[in-house]
Scaffold this motif. Structure first.
Motif, PDB file in Angstrom:
ATOM      1  N   GLN A 198       0.832  -1.203   0.000  1.00 33.73           N
ATOM      2  CA  GLN A 198       0.000   0.000   0.000  1.00 33.73           C
ATOM      3  C   GLN A 198       0.874   1.264   0.000  1.00 33.73           C
ATOM      4  OE1 GLN A 198      -2.803  -0.388   3.369  1.00 33.73           O
ATOM      5  NE2 GLN A 198      -2.343  -2.571   3.258  1.00 33.73           N
ATOM      6  N   PRO A 199       0.352   2.313  -0.640  1.00 38.19           N
ATOM      7  CA  PRO A 199      -0.914   2.429  -1.350  1.00 38.19           C
ATOM      8  C   PRO A 199      -0.839   1.786  -2.739  1.00 38.19           C
ATOM      9  CG  PRO A 199       0.284   4.484  -1.521  1.00 38.19           C
ATOM     10  CD  PRO A 199       1.085   3.605  -0.600  1.00 38.19           C
ATOM     11  N   HIS A 200      -1.992   1.497  -3.274  1.00 38.77           N
ATOM     12  CA  HIS A 200      -2.094   0.940  -4.623  1.00 38.77           C
ATOM     13  C   HIS A 200      -3.280   1.604  -5.298  1.00 38.77           C
ATOM     14  CE1 HIS A 200      -1.477  -1.997  -7.807  1.00 38.77           C
ATOM     15  NE2 HIS A 200      -2.788  -2.236  -7.814  1.00 38.77           N
ATOM     16  N   THR A 201      -3.068   2.054  -6.525  1.00 45.54           N
ATOM     17  CA  THR A 201      -4.101   2.805  -7.239  1.00 45.54           C
ATOM     18  C   THR A 201      -4.307   2.228  -8.625  1.00 45.54           C
ATOM     19  OG1 THR A 201      -3.416   4.828  -6.065  1.00 45.54           O
ATOM     20  CG2 THR A 201      -4.812   5.110  -8.001  1.00 45.54           C
ATOM     21  N   VAL A 202      -5.563   2.082  -9.021  1.00 46.79           N
ATOM     22  CA  VAL A 202      -5.879   1.625 -10.371  1.00 46.79           C
ATOM     23  C   VAL A 202      -6.866   2.589 -11.020  1.00 46.79           C
ATOM     24  CG1 VAL A 202      -5.472  -0.799  -9.840  1.00 46.79           C
ATOM     25  CG2 VAL A 202      -7.782   0.133  -9.615  1.00 46.79           C
ATOM     26  N   VAL A 203      -6.767   2.695 -12.332  1.00 45.92           N
ATOM     27  CA  VAL A 203      -7.735   3.456 -13.125  1.00 45.92           C
ATOM     28  C   VAL A 203      -8.496   2.454 -13.985  1.00 45.92           C
ATOM     29  CG1 VAL A 203      -8.089   5.221 -14.887  1.00 45.92           C
ATOM     30  CG2 VAL A 203      -6.276   5.516 -13.169  1.00 45.92           C
ATOM     31  N   LEU A 204      -9.813   2.476 -13.875  1.00 46.49           N
ATOM     32  CA  LEU A 204     -10.655   1.579 -14.658  1.00 46.49           C
ATOM     33  C   LEU A 204     -11.312   2.321 -15.817  1.00 46.49           C
ATOM     34  CD1 LEU A 204     -12.643  -0.381 -11.893  1.00 46.49           C
ATOM     35  CD2 LEU A 204     -10.455  -0.993 -12.946  1.00 46.49           C
ATOM     36  N   SER A 205     -11.430   1.642 -16.933  1.00 46.22           N
ATOM     37  CA  SER A 205     -12.186   2.174 -18.059  1.00 46.22           C
ATOM     38  C   SER A 205     -13.670   2.035 -17.755  1.00 46.22           C
ATOM     39  CB  SER A 205     -11.853   1.401 -19.334  1.00 46.22           C
ATOM     40  OG  SER A 205     -12.475   0.129 -19.303  1.00 46.22           O
ATOM     41  N   PRO A 206     -14.544   2.667 -18.536  1.00 47.81           N
ATOM     42  CA  PRO A 206     -15.985   2.501 -18.312  1.00 47.81           C
ATOM     43  C   PRO A 206     -16.447   1.052 -18.380  1.00 47.81           C
ATOM     44  CG  PRO A 206     -15.584   4.400 -19.707  1.00 47.81           C
ATOM     45  CD  PRO A 206     -14.275   3.704 -19.557  1.00 47.81           C
ATOM     46  N   LYS A 207     -15.652   0.184 -19.032  1.00 52.07           N
ATOM     47  CA  LYS A 207     -15.998  -1.228 -19.139  1.00 52.07           C
ATOM     48  C   LYS A 207     -15.410  -2.068 -18.008  1.00 52.07           C
ATOM     49  CE  LYS A 207     -16.481  -1.150 -24.173  1.00 52.07           C
ATOM     50  NZ  LYS A 207     -16.007  -1.734 -25.456  1.00 52.07           N
ATOM     51  N   GLY A 208     -14.750  -1.408 -17.058  1.00 50.79           N
ATOM     52  CA  GLY A 208     -14.186  -2.132 -15.934  1.00 50.79           C
ATOM     53  C   GLY A 208     -12.801  -2.700 -16.179  1.00 50.79           C
ATOM     54  N   GLU A 209     -12.156  -2.288 -17.274  1.00 54.51           N
ATOM     55  CA  GLU A 209     -10.801  -2.760 -17.568  1.00 54.51           C
ATOM     56  C   GLU A 209      -9.784  -1.865 -16.862  1.00 54.51           C
ATOM     57  OE1 GLU A 209     -11.313  -1.886 -21.589  1.00 54.51           O
ATOM     58  OE2 GLU A 209     -11.964  -3.899 -22.193  1.00 54.51           O
ATOM     59  N   ILE A 210      -8.734  -2.478 -16.327  1.00 53.25           N
ATOM     60  CA  ILE A 210      -7.671  -1.687 -15.713  1.00 53.25           C
ATOM     61  C   ILE A 210      -6.800  -1.111 -16.828  1.00 53.25           C
ATOM     62  CG2 ILE A 210      -5.607  -1.739 -14.272  1.00 53.25           C
ATOM     63  CD1 ILE A 210      -6.926  -3.822 -12.543  1.00 53.25           C
ATOM     64  N   VAL A 211      -6.765   0.217 -16.923  1.00 53.53           N
ATOM     65  CA  VAL A 211      -5.978   0.877 -17.959  1.00 53.53           C
ATOM     66  C   VAL A 211      -4.699   1.482 -17.400  1.00 53.53           C
ATOM     67  CG1 VAL A 211      -7.966   1.307 -19.446  1.00 53.53           C
ATOM     68  CG2 VAL A 211      -7.338   3.003 -17.702  1.00 53.53           C
ATOM     69  N   TRP A 212      -4.597   1.541 -16.068  1.00 55.07           N
ATOM     70  CA  TRP A 212      -3.368   2.053 -15.444  1.00 55.07           C
ATOM     71  C   TRP A 212      -3.365   1.623 -13.993  1.00 55.07           C
ATOM     72  CZ3 TRP A 212      -2.104   5.870 -11.622  1.00 55.07           C
ATOM     73  CH2 TRP A 212      -0.775   6.297 -11.655  1.00 55.07           C
ATOM     74  N   ARG A 213      -2.204   1.254 -13.508  1.00 54.42           N
ATOM     75  CA  ARG A 213      -2.060   0.898 -12.099  1.00 54.42           C
ATOM     76  C   ARG A 213      -0.750   1.473 -11.576  1.00 54.42           C
ATOM     77  NH1 ARG A 213      -1.821  -4.030 -14.610  1.00 54.42           N
ATOM     78  NH2 ARG A 213      -3.664  -4.854 -13.545  1.00 54.42           N
ATOM     79  N   HIS A 214      -0.719   1.746 -10.272  1.00 59.75           N
ATOM     80  CA  HIS A 214       0.515   2.259  -9.669  1.00 59.75           C
ATOM     81  C   HIS A 214       0.586   1.796  -8.225  1.00 59.75           C
ATOM     82  CE1 HIS A 214       3.922   4.951  -9.036  1.00 59.75           C
ATOM     83  NE2 HIS A 214       3.384   5.231  -7.867  1.00 59.75           N
ATOM     84  N   GLU A 215       1.718   1.219  -7.868  1.00 62.27           N
ATOM     85  CA  GLU A 215       1.957   0.795  -6.500  1.00 62.27           C
ATOM     86  C   GLU A 215       2.904   1.781  -5.843  1.00 62.27           C
ATOM     87  OE1 GLU A 215       3.992  -3.108  -4.735  1.00 62.27           O
ATOM     88  OE2 GLU A 215       1.999  -3.491  -5.622  1.00 62.27           O
ATOM     89  N   GLY A 216       2.561   2.255  -4.643  1.00 56.33           N
ATOM     90  CA  GLY A 216       3.343   3.273  -3.971  1.00 56.33           C
ATOM     91  C   GLY A 216       2.662   4.629  -4.095  1.00 56.33           C
ATOM     92  N   GLN A 217       3.258   5.631  -3.462  1.00 56.94           N
ATOM     93  CA  GLN A 217       2.664   6.968  -3.485  1.00 56.94           C
ATOM     94  C   GLN A 217       2.541   7.474  -4.915  1.00 56.94           C
ATOM     95  OE1 GLN A 217       4.373   9.665  -0.657  1.00 56.94           O
ATOM     96  NE2 GLN A 217       3.393  11.474  -1.533  1.00 56.94           N
ATOM     97  N   VAL A 218       1.373   7.908  -5.263  1.00 58.29           N
ATOM     98  CA  VAL A 218       1.092   8.281  -6.645  1.00 58.29           C
ATOM     99  C   VAL A 218       1.561   9.699  -6.930  1.00 58.29           C
ATOM    100  CG1 VAL A 218      -1.221   9.278  -6.293  1.00 58.29           C
ATOM    101  CG2 VAL A 218      -0.700   8.086  -8.410  1.00 58.29           C
ATOM    102  N   ASP A 219       2.003   9.918  -8.171  1.00 56.27           N
ATOM    103  CA  ASP A 219       2.284  11.262  -8.646  1.00 56.27           C
ATOM    104  C   ASP A 219       0.965  11.822  -9.158  1.00 56.27           C
ATOM    105  OD1 ASP A 219       2.767  13.188 -10.965  1.00 56.27           O
ATOM    106  OD2 ASP A 219       4.777  13.062 -10.116  1.00 56.27           O
ATOM    107  N   ALA A 220       0.469  12.872  -8.509  1.00 54.30           N
ATOM    108  CA  ALA A 220      -0.866  13.374  -8.825  1.00 54.30           C
ATOM    109  C   ALA A 220      -0.991  13.822 -10.275  1.00 54.30           C
ATOM    110  CB  ALA A 220      -1.227  14.527  -7.889  1.00 54.30           C
ATOM    111  N   VAL A 221       0.046  14.452 -10.798  1.00 49.69           N
ATOM    112  CA  VAL A 221      -0.007  14.928 -12.179  1.00 49.69           C
ATOM    113  C   VAL A 221      -0.114  13.750 -13.145  1.00 49.69           C
ATOM    114  CG1 VAL A 221       1.251  16.148 -14.001  1.00 49.69           C
ATOM    115  CG2 VAL A 221       1.202  17.080 -11.683  1.00 49.69           C
ATOM    116  N   GLU A 222       0.665  12.709 -12.888  1.00 49.41           N
ATOM    117  CA  GLU A 222       0.610  11.538 -13.757  1.00 49.41           C
ATOM    118  C   GLU A 222      -0.751  10.844 -13.650  1.00 49.41           C
ATOM    119  OE1 GLU A 222       1.423   8.900 -16.627  1.00 49.41           O
ATOM    120  OE2 GLU A 222       2.556  10.708 -16.117  1.00 49.41           O
ATOM    121  N   LEU A 223      -1.303  10.796 -12.461  1.00 48.84           N
ATOM    122  CA  LEU A 223      -2.634  10.213 -12.291  1.00 48.84           C
ATOM    123  C   LEU A 223      -3.652  10.997 -13.113  1.00 48.84           C
ATOM    124  CD1 LEU A 223      -4.710   8.346 -10.974  1.00 48.84           C
ATOM    125  CD2 LEU A 223      -4.761   9.900  -9.006  1.00 48.84           C
TER     126      LEU A 223
END
Length: 388
Positions: A349-374
Motif C-alpha cells: 500500500q498504497p495501490h491505485t488503479v484506473v478503470l475504463s468505463p468497461k471495468g478494464e484496468i488501464v493504469w495501475r501504480h503501486e506506492g505513493q502516486v504522482d498526482a499529475v501523472e494520475l
C-alpha cells in the motif's frame, strides 16, 4: 485601469454574494497601442515589452493551463511560433487566469491547474519553446487588453498598434489540420504591409478567470468541508461489483490504510483530483485495509481529509445501489479482494488503479502516486471513452 482592478479586489473580499458581477474589461480597440508590461516567465526571468522592440510583429496569446480550448490550441500556438519566428514575429503566450478564481471542478480537462508552478510542466507537455509569462497574480495586462477568454489573441504591428484581436482559428477543441487560421492570415497581411482583412473576431474558449471570483472559490470550499463523509463495509463480492463498474464511468480505486505513511501523504492530492474531475464521467473510490475494529479511526481520517461524495457523482453511486465512495474491507481474506479488483496487486500500500468505463484496468501504480501523472491517465481514459 487601477480603479478597475480595485473594483475586482474589493469584490473579492466583500463576501460570497454579489448583486452583479464586476464589469468585464472591454477588448482593446484596433489601432490602440500595446500596453506596457513586465511579467515573470517560466524561464526564471522577467520579460518586458521593451524586450521585443526589434520584432516586426508582436503576437500576444492570452491562454491558461486548465481550459480544454486552450489545451487543444497549445500545439497550434507553438506551430505559429515556429512558422514565424524567423520572419520577425515574436509570439508570446501569457497565462491570464488567476488560480484564485477557479473552483476545483473547473480543472477536470487536463493534468495541470493555473498556478505559476504548474505552467512549466504544462509548457513541457505542450512542447512550448516560446516565452510563457504569468499575469494571473495581478491580471494587469489581461485587464488592459480586455482578454475575454482562453485563448484570446492580440497582434500588434511594427508601430505596436493593435492590428488584430480575436480567436486563433475555427478548430476549437479539434485536433489535426486547421482549415482557416485567422492568426496566420493576420500575420501574413501585416508582414506584407497590407491591412488585415478580418481585424476583429470573437474569441471562443473558457472565460477569463478573474481574481475577484475568489469569493466563489471560498464558498465552494466551505460547502465541500461541510459535507458528511461516510464509510461502508466491503466484502469480496462487493469488490467484484466495484471492478465491474456498472456505472460506466472512468473510475479510480485507491487501496490505503491509516498506518501507511505514503497513503496518508498522497490522500490530499487524491481528494483534490476527485474534485477536479467530478463534473465528468468519473468517480473515485477508496478502500481502507485497516482492521475492521478501526472503523472509527478510518471515519475520522476520511472526514479530516474531506473525502466526501460529490453531489455530481452521486447518481453513479445510486445507479449501482451503493451509498458511499469510501469502504473498509471486512472480508476474511485480503487475497479475495485483490483477485476481485487487481490480480497484479502485490498487497503493498498504497495501490491505485484506473478503470475504463468497461471495468478494464488501464493504469495501475503501486506506492505513493504522482498526482499529475494520475490526472494525465484519467484524461487519457476519458478521451479514449469519448467522455464529454
Amino acid at each position: 485601469m487601477k480603479s478597475l482592478l480595485l473594483t475586482f479586489a474589493v469584490a473579492a473580499t466583500a463576501g460570497t454574494t454579489f448583486a452583479a458581477d464586476p464589469p468585464t474589461p472591454p477588448v482593446l480597440a484596433i489601432g490602440q497601442p500595446v500596453p506596457d508590461f513586465s511579467l515573470k516567465s517560466i524561464d526564471g526571468k522577467t520579460h518586458s515589452l521593451s524586450e521585443y522592440a526589434d520584432a516586426k510583429v508582436l503576437c500576444l496569446i492570452f491562454t491558461c493551463n486548465h481550459c480544454p480550448d486552450a489545451i487543444a490550441a497549445a500545439p497550434r500556438m507553438e506551430e505559429i511560433h515556429q512558422a514565424y519566428k524567423d520572419k520577425g514575429v515574436a509570439v508570446v503566450c501569457i497565462n491570464s487566469s488567476s488560480p484564485m478564481g477557479l473552483t476545483p471542478d473547473e480543472l477536470g480537462y487536463g493534468a495541470h491547474g493555473d498556478t505559476f508552478e504548474e505552467m512549466t510542466p504544462f509548457a513541457k507537455d505542450s512542447g512550448f519553446t516560446m516565452p510563457y509569462l504569468f499575469d494571473g497574480e495581478t491580471q494587469t495586462l489581461t485587464a488592459a487588453v480586455g482578454a475575454q477568454s482562453t485563448p484570446h489573441v492580440f497582434i500588434f504591428g511594427a508601430d505596436r498598434k493593435l492590428a488584430y484581436t480575436g480567436r486563433m482559428d475555427d478548430a476549437a477543441r479539434k485536433k489535426g489540420p486547421v482549415e482557416k487560421s485567422y492568426v496566420k492570415n493576420a500575420l501574413d497581411s501585416i508582414l506584407a504591409g497590407k491591412p488585415v482583412a478580418e481585424p476583429v473576431t470573437r474569441s471562443f474558449g473558457c472565460s477569463t478567470k478573474w481574481k475577484w471570483k475568489q469569493a466563489w472559490r471560498e464558498k465552494d470550499q466551505k460547502n465541500w468541508e461541510a459535507k458528511t463523509v461516510t464509510v461502508d463495509k466491503l466484502d469480496a463480492e462487493g469488490a467484484k461489483k466495484l471492478r465491474a463498474n456498472a456505472a460506466g464511468n472512468v473510475r479510480v480505486i485507491n487501496f490505503w490504510s491509516t498506518t501507511c505513511g505514503p497513503c496518508v501523504a498522497e490522500f490530499p492530492e487524491l481528494v483534490d483530483t476527485y474534485r477536479r474531475f467530478q463534473n465528468r464521467d468519473f468517480d473515485f473510490i477508496t478502500i481502507s485495509m485497516d482492521p475492521p475494529a478501526d472503523e472509527a479511526k478510518v471515519q475520522k481520517f476520511l472526514q479530516k481529509q474531506t473525502c466526501a461524495l460529490s453531489d455530481k457523482t452521486k447518481p453513479s453511486v445510486d445507479k449501482e445501489g451503493r451509498k458511499s465512495n469510501n469502504y473498509l474491507f471486512t472480508g476474511d481474506n485480503a487475497d479475495k479482494l485483490a483477485e476481485a479488483i487487481d490480480k497484479e496487486w502485490t498487497g503493498a500500500q498504497p495501490h491505485t488503479v484506473v478503470l475504463s468505463p468497461k471495468g478494464e484496468i488501464v493504469w495501475r501504480h503501486e506506492g505513493q502516486v504522482d498526482a499529475v501523472e494520475l490526472r494525465r491517465q484519467i484524461v487519457k481514459a476519458l478521451e479514449a471513452a469519448g467522455a464529454p
